[in-house]
Scaffold this active site. Structure first.
Site, PDB file in Angstrom:
ATOM      1  N   GLU A 324       1.234  -1.192  -0.207  1.00  0.00           N
ATOM      2  CA  GLU A 324       0.109  -0.081   0.438  1.00  0.00           C
ATOM      3  C   GLU A 324       0.265   1.681  -0.470  1.00  0.00           C
ATOM      4  O   GLU A 324       0.614   2.328  -0.487  1.00  0.00           O
ATOM      5  CB  GLU A 324      -0.740  -0.154   1.333  1.00  0.00           C
ATOM      6  N   HIS A 353       8.608 -26.353   2.090  1.00  0.00           N
ATOM      7  CA  HIS A 353       7.440 -27.818   1.364  1.00  0.00           C
ATOM      8  C   HIS A 353       6.914 -26.955   0.378  1.00  0.00           C
ATOM      9  O   HIS A 353       5.704 -27.734  -0.325  1.00  0.00           O
ATOM     10  CB  HIS A 353       7.201 -28.355   2.181  1.00  0.00           C
ATOM     11  N   LYS A 467     -13.515   1.441  -4.245  1.00  0.00           N
ATOM     12  CA  LYS A 467     -14.433   1.172  -3.109  1.00  0.00           C
ATOM     13  C   LYS A 467     -16.074   2.417  -4.285  1.00  0.00           C
ATOM     14  O   LYS A 467     -17.197   1.996  -3.866  1.00  0.00           O
ATOM     15  CB  LYS A 467     -14.049   1.894  -2.281  1.00  0.00           C
TER      16      LYS A 467
HETATM   17  O1  LIG Z   1      -9.324   1.915   9.269  1.00  0.00           O
HETATM   18  P1  LIG Z   1      -9.904   1.604   8.746  1.00  0.00           P
HETATM   19  O2  LIG Z   1     -10.300   3.077   8.482  1.00  0.00           O
HETATM   20  O3  LIG Z   1     -11.045   1.120   9.250  1.00  0.00           O
HETATM   21  O4  LIG Z   1      -9.257   1.417   7.177  1.00  0.00           O
HETATM   22  C1  LIG Z   1      -8.513  -0.266   7.383  1.00  0.00           C
HETATM   23  C2  LIG Z   1      -7.918   0.396   5.725  1.00  0.00           C
HETATM   24  O5  LIG Z   1      -8.421   0.578   4.711  1.00  0.00           O
HETATM   25  C3  LIG Z   1      -7.872   0.395   3.821  1.00  0.00           C
HETATM   26  O6  LIG Z   1      -8.206   2.141   4.043  1.00  0.00           O
HETATM   27  C4  LIG Z   1      -7.829   0.527   2.687  1.00  0.00           C
HETATM   28  O7  LIG Z   1      -8.108  -0.787   2.060  1.00  0.00           O
HETATM   29  C5  LIG Z   1      -6.687   0.742   4.599  1.00  0.00           C
HETATM   30  O8  LIG Z   1      -5.396   1.729   4.385  1.00  0.00           O
HETATM   31  C6  LIG Z   1      -6.479   1.199   6.152  1.00  0.00           C
HETATM   32  O9  LIG Z   1      -5.648  -0.104   6.627  1.00  0.00           O
END
Ligand SMILES: O=P(O)(O)OC[C@H]1O[C@](O)(CO)[C@@H](O)[C@@H]1O
Length: 480
Positions: A324, A353, A467
């Site tokens: 990320e 393995h 999203k």
């Molecule tokens: O803490 P939140 O806002 O629920 O986000 C959880 C995770 O989702 C993300 O925003 C994107 O996957 C990550 O960067 C983050 O750690």
């Protein structure tokens, strides 16, 4: 042997990554101006919180404050009062709450899971309350939307609640943004099920600290309305760098992990990593060798392979940290670069393995990064039961830790024999202190590498794309 060893005993062995057959002395020398500049940028970020080019989700300049986390000081994020609040929560939970369910995903889950695994291990929930020293059983249930898992957990809690009167479950909902689908949906399912079953459920929220106004998260507002205790995901600390904040520490505190030693290890590593000398600064050395292995030798996959079952989750945590942070389409000037190094989870000896065949003979595109532990307090020795069989006699009488290390070094030797690089982080023991050193070193390495690659290591615009689609699909489902 080419090693960087700290006074604590933490060692970074680069014998099979640095040298004429891998990243050379000349390459590192030629790169010195770049890493010196990056070191200055990271030093400046430590002092000011400013990393040029880092923008928040809304495109606004945003501070990067994770380097402050190891320091428990008045006015800091981890102030003495906040650490005390965590310890107080643990004190009031111990011998009262039977089971804690942590609900978070990504950075709100992965770091805490490492602390849990190192402290508690696989059999924690099978131990008696006395063996757990009064700390609750613990589950993680916010890191997917998997009804089979949630049904299983609810089934377990219902059955377990019959084993004693006043059975109490604590849900710790961890979300910086405060409305992430996975933790929130699972929380709602859990709450309803506990309610229907007549099982007491207490809730603790861990979220962004904004109180009121536009920036207040849904979870913060809900916690206030419901009277739940609130802990914080601090401003300026992204999820993947948050294990040293209340996000990770709350998991540690509630399961008996020594959070102060963990922060001490991180602090001592931070001191070491302020040294501009690459042979004194593990994060600088690590980031330079990994970056050059990718750039000059096509080694842009990194297998993180701890030789310890309880460190598999370290590898899973590192996936998010590396992927990320560095997997970016644009550089800091907005040019398309599609930079990234791909992380791979492995555990020794298990994956010898499964994956080693490919590491040994597949594309020459990997660095295998081992983690080994020198001292195992509960080491067991293979008994001499079948010495008449030479194949079994070959490892009878040996402690498992020695077999493990022999397997790891054989793996390294075999890879090196075909010109395949590896390196090893050596921890004197699997303690909160050394874990803190290692995890903090990895966070700083990523900050350095962001500078070499000229990408913003602290944003994650790529995760917003899906999203938007998901939002649309959920809306359609609601309309059906
Ligand atoms: O803490 P939140 O806002 O629920 O986000 C959880 C995770 O989702 C993300 O925003 C994107 O996957 C990550 O960067 C983050 O750690």
């Amino acid at each position: 042997m080419t090693q960087l060893k700290l006074r604590s005993g933490f060692t970074f062995d680069v014998t099979n990554l640095y040298g004429p057959k891998a990243v050379t002395e000349e390459e590192v020398k030629a790169f010195e101006p770049v890493y010196t500049k990056a070191h200055e940028a990271v030093m400046n970020m430590r002092k000011t919180g400013i990393m040029p080019g880092h923008l928040s989700k809304d495109g606004e300049p945003e501070e990067v404050l994770f380097p402050q986390l190891p320091y428990i000081e008045e006015g800091n994020i981890n102030s003495p009062e906040r650490i005390f609040a965590l310890e107080e929560l643990a004190r009031t939970t111990r011998n009262r709450v039977d089971t804690v369910v942590f609900l978070g995903i990504g950075g709100s889950y992965l770091g805490g899971k490492v602390l849990f695994d190192v402290q508690c291990g696989e059999f924690w929930n099978l131990k008696s309350t006395e063996e757990r020293k009064g700390f609750p059983k613990a589950f993680f249930a916010g890191n997917n939307v998997d009804s089979h898992k949630m049904t299983g957990l609810i089934h377990f809690l219902k059955a377990d609640s019959h084993t004693k009167p006043n059975y109490t479950v604590m849900a710790v909902v961890i979300s910086k943004s405060g409305s992430t689908i996975e933790p929130m949906s699972n929380y709602m399912v859990l709450k309803q099920a506990m309610n229907d079953a007549g099982i007491a459920l207490e809730t603790v929220a861990v979220t962004d600290p904004h109180d009121g106004g536009e920036k207040e998260t849904l979870l913060h507002g809900l916690a206030k309305k419901s009277g739940w205790p609130i802990f914080y995901v601090p401003d300026g600390v992204g999820g993947r760098f948050s294990v040293f904040s209340e996000v990770g520490l709350i998991v540690g505190a509630l399961t008996g992990f020594d959070i102060r030693q963990f922060l001490d290890g991180a602090r001592d590593m931070d001191h070491a990593c302020q040294n501009p000398d690459i042979w004194q600064n593990p994060a600088l050395l690590n980031s330079v060798l990994k970056f050059l292995a990718g750039k000059n030798h096509g080694r842009d996959l990194e297998v993180l392979m701890p030789y310890a079952d309880n460190l598999k989750s370290l590898s899973e945590w590192y996936i998010q940290l590396l992927a990320e942070s560095l997997g970016k389409r644009l550089d800091k000037q907005g040019n398309v670069v599609n930079y990234g190094r791909t992380p791979i989870v492995a555990v020794g000896t298990t994956d010898m393995h499964a994956q080693t065949q490919e590491h040994q003979e597949g594309p020459q595109d990997k660095v295998v990064q081992f983690v080994s532990v020198e001292n195992w307090p509960d080491d067991v020795t293979v008994p001499h039961l079948y010495d008449e069989y030479p194949k079994l006699a070959a490892f009878s009488g040996l402690p498992l830790s020695q077999i493990l290390e022999a397997a790891r070094s054989s793996n390294a030797e075999a890879l090196a024999g075909d010109g395949r690089p590896s390196a090893n982080y050596i921890l004197p023991a699997l303690t909160p202190y050394h874990l803190g050193e290692l995890m903090f070193m990895l966070c700083l390495s990523i900050a350095y590498e962001g500078e070499y690659a000229n990408v913003d290591a602290f944003n994650q615009p790529g995760v917003e794309v899906y999203k938007k689609f998901l939002g649309g699909r959920l809306k359609k489902l609601q309309e059906k």
